[in-house]
Write a protein that holds these residues in place. Structure first.
Motif, short mmCIF file in Angstrom:
data_model
loop_
_atom_site.label_atom_id
_atom_site.label_comp_id
_atom_site.label_asym_id
_atom_site.label_seq_id
_atom_site.Cartn_x
_atom_site.Cartn_y
_atom_site.Cartn_z
N ALA A 122 -14.37 11.69 1.63
CA ALA A 122 -12.99 11.23 1.77
C ALA A 122 -12.87 9.71 1.81
O ALA A 122 -11.79 9.17 1.54
CB ALA A 122 -12.35 11.83 3.02
N TYR A 123 -13.95 9.01 2.16
CA TYR A 123 -13.88 7.55 2.30
C TYR A 123 -14.45 6.83 1.09
O TYR A 123 -14.91 5.70 1.17
CB TYR A 123 -14.64 7.10 3.55
N LEU A 124 -14.38 7.47 -0.05
CA LEU A 124 -14.93 6.94 -1.29
C LEU A 124 -14.28 5.60 -1.67
O LEU A 124 -13.09 5.38 -1.42
CB LEU A 124 -14.67 7.95 -2.40
N HIS A 125 -15.05 4.71 -2.31
CA HIS A 125 -14.51 3.45 -2.79
C HIS A 125 -13.49 3.69 -3.91
O HIS A 125 -13.59 4.67 -4.66
CB HIS A 125 -15.63 2.55 -3.30
N VAL A 139 -11.72 18.14 -8.87
CA VAL A 139 -12.18 17.26 -7.80
C VAL A 139 -11.84 17.85 -6.44
O VAL A 139 -10.69 18.22 -6.18
CB VAL A 139 -11.55 15.86 -7.94
N ALA A 140 -12.84 17.92 -5.57
CA ALA A 140 -12.64 18.38 -4.19
C ALA A 140 -13.07 17.26 -3.24
O ALA A 140 -14.19 16.76 -3.35
CB ALA A 140 -13.46 19.64 -3.92
N VAL A 141 -12.17 16.87 -2.33
CA VAL A 141 -12.43 15.78 -1.40
C VAL A 141 -12.77 16.35 -0.04
O VAL A 141 -11.97 17.09 0.55
CB VAL A 141 -11.22 14.84 -1.30
N MET A 142 -13.95 16.01 0.47
CA MET A 142 -14.42 16.54 1.74
C MET A 142 -14.24 15.55 2.88
O MET A 142 -14.22 14.34 2.67
CB MET A 142 -15.91 16.91 1.63
N LYS A 143 -14.17 16.07 4.09
CA LYS A 143 -14.10 15.24 5.28
C LYS A 143 -15.29 14.28 5.31
O LYS A 143 -16.40 14.64 4.92
CB LYS A 143 -14.10 16.12 6.52
N HIS A 144 -15.05 13.07 5.79
CA HIS A 144 -16.08 12.03 5.78
C HIS A 144 -17.35 12.49 6.50
O HIS A 144 -17.33 12.92 7.65
CB HIS A 144 -15.51 10.79 6.49
N GLY A 145 -18.47 12.43 5.77
CA GLY A 145 -19.77 12.74 6.35
C GLY A 145 -20.04 14.19 6.63
O GLY A 145 -21.03 14.51 7.30
N PRO A 344 -2.44 0.63 3.36
CA PRO A 344 -3.12 1.88 2.93
C PRO A 344 -4.55 1.67 2.44
O PRO A 344 -5.14 2.59 1.87
CB PRO A 344 -2.23 2.33 1.77
N SER A 345 -5.12 0.48 2.65
CA SER A 345 -6.47 0.20 2.14
C SER A 345 -7.57 0.89 2.94
O SER A 345 -8.69 1.01 2.46
CB SER A 345 -6.73 -1.31 2.13
N VAL A 346 -7.27 1.30 4.17
CA VAL A 346 -8.28 1.95 5.01
C VAL A 346 -7.99 3.45 5.09
O VAL A 346 -6.88 3.85 5.39
CB VAL A 346 -8.32 1.33 6.43
N PRO A 347 -8.97 4.28 4.81
CA PRO A 347 -8.72 5.72 4.73
C PRO A 347 -8.38 6.36 6.07
O PRO A 347 -7.72 7.40 6.09
CB PRO A 347 -10.04 6.27 4.17
N ASP A 348 -8.83 5.77 7.17
CA ASP A 348 -8.54 6.38 8.47
C ASP A 348 -7.25 5.86 9.09
O ASP A 348 -6.88 6.26 10.20
CB ASP A 348 -9.71 6.17 9.44
N GLY A 349 -6.56 4.92 8.41
CA GLY A 349 -5.28 4.42 8.91
C GLY A 349 -5.38 3.43 10.04
O GLY A 349 -4.37 3.05 10.62
N VAL A 350 -6.61 3.00 10.40
CA VAL A 350 -6.80 2.08 11.51
C VAL A 350 -7.04 0.67 10.97
O VAL A 350 -7.95 0.46 10.15
CB VAL A 350 -7.99 2.51 12.40
N SER A 351 -6.25 -0.29 11.41
CA SER A 351 -6.41 -1.67 10.96
C SER A 351 -7.59 -2.32 11.66
O SER A 351 -7.91 -2.00 12.80
CB SER A 351 -5.14 -2.47 11.24
#
Length: 384
Positions: A122-125, A139-145, A344-351
């Motif tokens: 999910a945190y792909l570049h 395409v299937a997007v999985m939870k990070h890690g 929106p640049s960070v996938p987890d929404g945390v600045s």
């Protein structure tokens, strides 16, 4: 008369109100800012061995490559760089692209396509995300890690061919993908593993050979690695490394290779010179990792919430996007240039502030950076 682009003004106003408008900050050649925002991990972009080689190549070959790699854009330097990169990283072959972005586009699209499946983290570049979107694959997007989720997705796919696509070191938090486990999942389910090692090359593995090497996956027939030449090697460009038949296929099929102007000879030669410096000074990767760990531990001791760096990237979390922007601006005004990542640049929404360690930082540089970052931290930063 209504302009067909009036909607752009509306979008720009929305971004400004949300604090998401981006600005360009020209980097002055005589700037005294301490740069913790760029990706010059080994401090080689200004190394005289690298810049001298680049200047000599410009005088010899000209300012540009003059055409695509398949026409006039390939020089002796391109062939030598590909040979040396493959040899250094333990791959059968390599192919140099004009950027890491185009290398990722080329690898993902040419190795997938309609009738195939791609499973991603999910945190792909962004470059890999765009490659997946352009591929035409399922395409299937999985939870990070989440290796179990990746395994399930590969096992239950409806297509014969499949890729698992991941970064090695994730560019926002600097954490490391579980490459060994992902490779096991791929091999058990007949899939190939594509790893973007942009932040691993020159930082991880023996002598800086990268995260794929550190994971013991060098030379595996079902692993393809992409790298950038613009981070640890301080130059420009990108490359794909892997089995010889994969590289041959990319030459014939990767549109971002076939239809793009080749990497300039100056950048190609600079990357080759930087790779030679890395071979001559194998302690550089360990040095940059030590600097990253120092930043992480010292800022955490100061009460800030900081990630544990697997390589050179250190994230310092901020309470809000607005505070992150102000924090970065205050640091810059005090002489320390840090990155600022926010939705929106960070996938987890945390600045957060994003710091990049460098092997050429002195002890006084490190102390100065820590002092400035802590001094300008928001009044109520997230605590560990």
């Amino acid at each position: 008369m209504t302009s067909v682009f009036d909607w752009l003004d509306t979008r720009a106003d929305e971004r400004r109100r949300a604090g998401l408008a981006r600005r360009l900050h020209p980097r002055r050649v005589d700037s005294d800012l301490l740069d913790l925002a760029g990706n010059d991990y080994l401090g080689l972009s200004r190394d005289k061995r690298v810049t001298g080689a680049s200047a000599a190549a410009t005088l010899r070959w000209g300012a540009g490559s003059t055409g695509s790699r398949l026409v006039t854009g390939t020089t002796e330097a391109h062939i030598e760089l590909e040979h040396e990169l493959a040899k250094f990283c333990g791959a059968q072959a390599a192919l140099v692209f004009s950027s890491g972005f185009t290398a990722n586009l080329g690898a993902v699209t040419a190795l997938s396509g309609k009738g195939s499946a791609i499973v991603t983290d999910a945190y792909l570049h962004a470059s890999l995300i765009d490659g997946c979107r352009l591929s035409g694959a399922d395409v299937a997007v999985m939870k990070h890690g989440d290796v179990a989720a990746v395994t399930h997705a590969l096992k239950t796919r409806r297509t014969e061919r499949a890729l698992m696509v991941t970064d090695s070191v994730f560019s926002v938090d600097g954490d490391l993908a579980p490459l060994r486990e992902l490779h096991e999942a791929c091999r058990a389910n007949g899939a190939a593993l594509v790893v973007d090692d942009a932040h691993g090359l020159g930082v991880l593995g023996e002598g800086g050979r990268g995260a794929v090497a550190e994971a013991g996956l060098i030379g595996e027939p079902d692993v393809v690695t992409t790298v950038t030449l613009s981070k640890a090697l301080g130059a420009q460009g990108g490359a794909v490394l892997g089995p010889r038949r994969v590289i041959k296929h990319l030459v014939d099929s990767a549109r971002s290779f076939i239809f793009d102007t080749g990497l300039a000879p100056s950048s190609t030669t600079a990357a080759l010179a930087a790779l030679n410096v890395l071979k001559e000074e194998p302690a550089l990767p360990e040095k940059v990792r030590e600097v990253a760990l120092t930043f992480s531990s010292r800022l955490r001791e100061a009460g800030l919430r900081v990630t544990d760096p697997a390589a050179a990237v250190v994230s310092v979390l901020a309470p809000t996007p607005e505070q992150a922007v102000q924090w970065a601006d205050d640091c810059r005004a005090s002489g320390v240039w840090v990155g600022c990542f926010r939705p929106p640049s960070v996938p987890d929404g945390v600045s957060r502030l994003r710091l990049t360690a460098r092997a050429d930082l002195s002890d006084s540089d490190i102390e100065r950076a820590i002092e400035v970052i802590v001094k300008h931290a928001p009044s109520a930063p997230p605590r560990t």
